[in-house]
Design an enzyme around this catalytic site. Structure first.
Site, PDB file in Angstrom:
ATOM      1  N   ASP A 198       0.880  -1.124  -0.082  1.00 28.46           N
ATOM      2  CA  ASP A 198       0.123  -0.064  -0.160  1.00 28.46           C
ATOM      3  C   ASP A 198       0.836   1.182  -0.187  1.00 28.46           C
ATOM      4  O   ASP A 198       2.026   1.193   0.704  1.00 28.46           O
ATOM      5  CB  ASP A 198      -1.023  -0.113   1.183  1.00 28.46           C
ATOM      6  CG  ASP A 198      -2.020  -0.994   1.082  1.00 28.46           C
ATOM      7  OD1 ASP A 198      -2.414  -1.337  -0.038  1.00 28.46           O
ATOM      8  OD2 ASP A 198      -2.645  -1.632   2.238  1.00 28.46           O
ATOM      9  N   LYS A 199       0.221   2.403  -0.462  1.00 27.65           N
ATOM     10  CA  LYS A 199       0.845   3.532  -0.509  1.00 27.65           C
ATOM     11  C   LYS A 199       1.533   4.128   0.792  1.00 27.65           C
ATOM     12  O   LYS A 199       2.565   4.578   0.954  1.00 27.65           O
ATOM     13  CB  LYS A 199       0.156   4.530  -1.083  1.00 27.65           C
ATOM     14  CG  LYS A 199       0.723   6.038  -1.420  1.00 27.65           C
ATOM     15  CD  LYS A 199      -0.259   6.916  -2.376  1.00 27.65           C
ATOM     16  CE  LYS A 199       0.485   8.183  -2.344  1.00 27.65           C
ATOM     17  NZ  LYS A 199      -0.431   9.142  -3.241  1.00 27.65           N
TER      18      LYS A 199
END
EC number: 5.4.99.25
Length: 282
Positions: A39-40
């Site tokens: 995930d970012k």
């Protein structure tokens, strides 16, 4: 064209896809992929595949993972991470004794529903796209394996729980945070996440994209789980043309075919007893 894989230390704030841009530029090719989204908001080890090694993505994605995660109790966001919108609050913060007791329920074979903001497919669409558009949908629970959870620290005053989690592919740490908090009559989200291990590959052996070099590229020789099979010189052309050569292999087993001089010829995967398909032909 270069072929190999890289152990990349993905920085927080970049998507996995964005992390590939400098790799494509450095090796001057668009044939670059990754094996397992981070995930970012997360950081840590990301396996990047270059050239023909992109065909090994499914193998790398199947490997077990290890994470260091921080859960914040008392708040829940729609994304279950720091970037989401707060959707739930509570003044109740669980005590350490209750947390330790409940953590035991999350070790072993468990069933979990992936977060609504995830890349899971729902009737042909990504769940996060449906969630962004305010669509109602349900995500079926999935069976995953959590091999071990170690509590690293717990600060009651800041409501922060730090854990090291070893798990199978497909395990959502954000779901563990949500479900653990619910089981304790509270709520939580993952405030930080770092992937520290993929299979045998560790974060400390990874490199930042800004430090890339040709030496960063790893070959199949490092995959100790892939048995090497020596091919007789009379059969090398058969292998290079993707023809069948008699080889003993089990279902889902990978093997590397090499010449007697050490040249890597191909990678095969067992699809049945002593039956296989070519994954890569060099």
């Amino acid at each position: 064209m270069e072929n190999g894989f890289l152990l990349i230390n993905k920085e927080q704030g970049k998507t996995s896809f964005e992390t590939l841009f400098p790799i494509k530029k450095y090796f001057n090719t668009n044939h670059v992929g990754h094996a397992g989204i981070l995930d970012k908001f997360a950081s840590g080890i990301l396996i990047a595949l270059v050239g023909k090694y992109t065909k090994l993505a499914n193998y790398f994605m199947s490997l077990d993972k290890e994470y260091v995660a921080e859960f914040r109790f008392g708040l829940e966001t729609d994304t279950l991470d720091p970037n989401g919108r707060i959707v739930n609050k509570t003044d109740y913060i669980p005590n350490l004794e209750d947390i330790d007791l409940k953590l035991k329920d999350f070790v072993g074979e468990i069933y979990q529903s992936p977060p609504r903001f995830s890349s899971v497919h729902i009737n042909g669409s990504r769940a996060y796209k449906l969630a962004l558009n305010g669509k109602f949908f349900e995500i079926k629970k999935r069976r995953v394996n959590v091999y071990d959870i170690q509590r690293l620290s717990y600060d009651f005053s800041s409501s922060l729980l730090s854990l090291k989690i070893s798990c199978s592919k497909g395990t959502y740490i954000r779901s563990i945070a949500r479900d653990l908090a619910y089981s304790l009559n509270s709520c939580a989200y993952v405030s930080s996440l770092k992937r520290t291990k993929v299979g045998i590959f560790r974060l400390e052996d990874s490199t930042l994209c800004k430090n890339l070099s040709k030496a960063s590229l790893i070959s199949l020789e490092s995959l100790k789980s892939f048995e090497k099979v020596c091919i007789d010189s009379s059969k090398i052309n058969l292998v290079k043309n993707g023809a069948y050569v008699e080889i003993q292999i089990n279902i889902n087993e990978f093997k590397i075919l090499k010449s007697r001089e050490g040249e890597i010829l191909a990678v095969i995967k067992g699809i049945d007893l002593n039956k296989y398909k070519y994954v890569i032909i060099f």
